[in-house]
Design a protein around this motif. Sequence first.
Motif, mmCIF file in Angstrom:
data_model
loop_
_atom_site.group_PDB
_atom_site.id
_atom_site.type_symbol
_atom_site.label_atom_id
_atom_site.label_comp_id
_atom_site.label_asym_id
_atom_site.label_seq_id
_atom_site.Cartn_x
_atom_site.Cartn_y
_atom_site.Cartn_z
ATOM 1 N N ASN A 49 -5.770 9.171 6.119
ATOM 2 C CA ASN A 49 -5.253 9.528 4.800
ATOM 3 C C ASN A 49 -3.732 9.456 4.838
ATOM 4 O O ASN A 49 -3.136 9.306 5.906
ATOM 5 N N LYS A 58 -10.069 7.257 3.906
ATOM 6 C CA LYS A 58 -10.864 6.036 4.019
ATOM 7 C C LYS A 58 -11.228 5.787 5.476
ATOM 8 O O LYS A 58 -10.548 6.266 6.392
ATOM 9 N N LYS A 89 -7.802 5.792 0.084
ATOM 10 C CA LYS A 89 -8.601 5.257 -1.011
ATOM 11 C C LYS A 89 -8.287 6.018 -2.292
ATOM 12 O O LYS A 89 -8.161 7.238 -2.283
ATOM 13 N N GLU A 90 -8.191 5.294 -3.404
ATOM 14 C CA GLU A 90 -7.865 5.908 -4.683
ATOM 15 C C GLU A 90 -8.983 6.833 -5.159
ATOM 16 O O GLU A 90 -10.167 6.562 -4.959
ATOM 17 N N ASN A 95 -12.489 1.618 -6.705
ATOM 18 C CA ASN A 95 -12.673 1.070 -5.359
ATOM 19 C C ASN A 95 -11.360 0.572 -4.774
ATOM 20 O O ASN A 95 -11.358 -0.179 -3.800
ATOM 21 N N LYS A 97 -8.178 0.393 -2.578
ATOM 22 C CA LYS A 97 -7.885 0.884 -1.233
ATOM 23 C C LYS A 97 -6.508 0.402 -0.789
ATOM 24 O O LYS A 97 -6.136 -0.742 -1.039
ATOM 25 N N ASN A 99 -4.748 -0.547 2.376
ATOM 26 C CA ASN A 99 -5.094 -0.911 3.746
ATOM 27 C C ASN A 99 -3.838 -1.170 4.567
ATOM 28 O O ASN A 99 -3.021 -2.037 4.217
ATOM 29 N N LYS A 135 -7.670 -4.006 -4.948
ATOM 30 C CA LYS A 135 -8.190 -3.442 -6.194
ATOM 31 C C LYS A 135 -9.142 -4.447 -6.819
ATOM 32 O O LYS A 135 -8.735 -5.542 -7.201
#
Length: 206
Positions: A49, A58, A89-90, A95, A97, A99, A135
């Motif tokens: 996080n 995530k 992750k939002e 969905n 993310k 990364n 996204k």
Amino acid sequence: MKKIFLGLALIAGTFAFAQSTSTSTEATTPSTSSPKIKFGLKAGLNVSNLSNMDMNSKAGFYGGVFVNIPVAKDFSVQPEVLYNAVGAKEKGGSNAKLNLEYLSVPVMFQYKALPNLYVEAGPQFSFLIDARLKKSASTGALKNATQSFDFGIGLGAGYNLTKNIGVNVRYTAGLSDIVKTKYQYGYDREGSVRNGVFQVGVNYKF
């Protein structure tokens, strides 16, 4: 790039020194049963996080190599070179993310609390490989907005199931603000954005 090459050179030197020390020890004290330097592989799951980003944790992957160098009866030093996939992750059903990929170099100082159980702590030096916001079907590059170096402190423990196979857990708290000052990553934030990563995995010693 210079920092990455410097980190790799440092680790290469450590491995070379470890191998040289091991060879020298075996040659001078062939009949002793003192702990030997061991090389190994490790891999597992990251749950990561980011502080001050109002995002969910995530899952990601980590894996790499290590060398365990005994320095006393119950103490050892374990430098590692790991690929680390972290980020966040939002919230709210999206969905999306964030990364982040790093080449991480932890240097763990381990204490054998029980015959098969050890605890560890030490610094981690991480060099950014890539940073992207994914996204839906689109992906946005964030490498230019992300600091190329991250420093953290790791705390963990491990248990040796057999002579060669073990399991380990570790939490690494980032101490560096990973976002460059003029960028916000597209999210409102207050204070520094730091990595926080919980790891669980397995290792194999040769």
